[in-house]
Design an enzyme around this catalytic site. Sequence first.
Site, mmCIF file in Angstrom:
data_model
loop_
_atom_site.group_PDB
_atom_site.id
_atom_site.type_symbol
_atom_site.label_atom_id
_atom_site.label_comp_id
_atom_site.label_asym_id
_atom_site.label_seq_id
_atom_site.Cartn_x
_atom_site.Cartn_y
_atom_site.Cartn_z
ATOM 1 N N GLU A 110 0.845 -1.204 0.000
ATOM 2 C CA GLU A 110 0.000 0.000 0.000
ATOM 3 C C GLU A 110 0.881 1.255 0.000
ATOM 4 O OE1 GLU A 110 -2.734 1.264 -0.356
ATOM 5 O OE2 GLU A 110 -4.388 0.268 0.632
ATOM 6 N N ASP A 111 0.346 2.348 -0.519
ATOM 7 C CA ASP A 111 1.078 3.612 -0.415
ATOM 8 C C ASP A 111 0.885 4.241 0.957
ATOM 9 O OD1 ASP A 111 -1.593 4.017 -1.028
ATOM 10 O OD2 ASP A 111 -1.241 5.810 -2.216
ATOM 11 N N ASP A 114 -4.265 4.999 6.433
ATOM 12 C CA ASP A 114 -4.850 6.199 7.021
ATOM 13 C C ASP A 114 -5.821 5.745 8.128
ATOM 14 O OD1 ASP A 114 -6.081 8.678 7.392
ATOM 15 O OD2 ASP A 114 -6.020 9.194 5.287
ATOM 16 N N PHE A 163 -1.457 16.294 4.684
ATOM 17 C CA PHE A 163 -1.877 15.800 3.376
ATOM 18 C C PHE A 163 -0.657 15.646 2.469
ATOM 19 C CE2 PHE A 163 -3.708 15.659 -0.783
ATOM 20 C CZ PHE A 163 -4.836 14.883 -0.573
ATOM 21 N N ARG A 176 0.894 12.237 -8.601
ATOM 22 C CA ARG A 176 1.279 10.844 -8.321
ATOM 23 C C ARG A 176 2.702 10.568 -8.802
ATOM 24 N NH1 ARG A 176 -3.284 7.691 -6.842
ATOM 25 N NH2 ARG A 176 -5.226 8.327 -7.812
HETATM 26 C C1 PRP Z 1 -5.856 5.499 -0.540
HETATM 27 C C2 PRP Z 1 -4.637 4.626 -0.314
HETATM 28 C C3 PRP Z 1 -5.167 3.454 0.456
HETATM 29 C C4 PRP Z 1 -6.333 4.046 1.220
HETATM 30 C C5 PRP Z 1 -5.921 4.236 2.647
HETATM 31 O O1 PRP Z 1 -6.510 5.057 -1.678
HETATM 32 O O2 PRP Z 1 -4.035 4.235 -1.525
HETATM 33 O O3 PRP Z 1 -5.596 2.422 -0.394
HETATM 34 O O4 PRP Z 1 -6.655 5.314 0.627
HETATM 35 O O5 PRP Z 1 -6.950 4.827 3.384
HETATM 36 P P1 PRP Z 1 -7.630 4.131 4.627
HETATM 37 O O6 PRP Z 1 -6.526 3.610 5.518
HETATM 38 O O7 PRP Z 1 -8.382 5.265 5.268
HETATM 39 O O8 PRP Z 1 -8.536 3.050 4.165
HETATM 40 P P2 PRP Z 1 -7.546 5.941 -2.511
HETATM 41 O O9 PRP Z 1 -8.938 5.473 -2.181
HETATM 42 O O10 PRP Z 1 -7.252 7.396 -2.312
HETATM 43 O O11 PRP Z 1 -7.246 5.498 -4.011
HETATM 44 P P3 PRP Z 1 -5.952 5.687 -4.909
HETATM 45 O O12 PRP Z 1 -4.875 4.769 -4.363
HETATM 46 O O13 PRP Z 1 -6.395 5.282 -6.273
HETATM 47 O O14 PRP Z 1 -5.528 7.143 -4.836
#
Ligand code: PRP
Length: 192
Positions: A110-111, A114, A163, A176
Amino acid sequence: MCYKNTGNGERIIMSEHVKVLFSEEEVDRVIEEQARKISKDYEGRQVHLVCVLKGGVFFMCELAKRITVPVTMDFMALSSYGDGTTSSGYITMKKELDESIQGRDVLIVEDIVDSGRTLKYLVEELSRRNPASLRLCTLLDKPDRRVVDIKADYTCFEIPDVFVVGYGLDYAQKYRNLPYIGIVEMEETKVE
Ligand code: PRP
């Protein structure tokens, strides 16, 4: 860039600026460290990386390049529904994995973690498919934002509630591709 009228004849130019939080060199160094740990932990085995699109892509590529045990990879995409600013916690799958993970040593990549809801959903979903093992690796972790109890096995950077963009992370789908991790700041400049 956008303009804002102040009402007294002045206009303000609002422009975004990305301040570097972790430089490209720093990110590379920390990914290298985590890749070394992963290579040691999975010695004698093959690790199957599962990337969560889209944000995880850049991190997964850089991590995979540095892992020394055999690597395979697959991708999945998820959707989280909310009111636009907060997530409801209701997550669904938009793209399934191409291959079965049964009997494989799976490492979710994962990136960012949160609220932790995405990772929790993934752990529950992928555990049901009987992998030999299931671990979690994240580029960034925001522990202050957590609403569910989950922690990654490998974390590159723990950050406060700011952020961040770059290295796969976006702001309205932008940034990105930045090779570093930064914070978006708004700058105001008055014009006549
Ligand atoms: C982001 C990120 C994780 C998730 C984390 O994805 O890549 O998958 O949010 O958040 P959480 O811990 O609150 O669940 P996003 O939905 O923004 O999609 P993306 O990766 O396509 O930008």
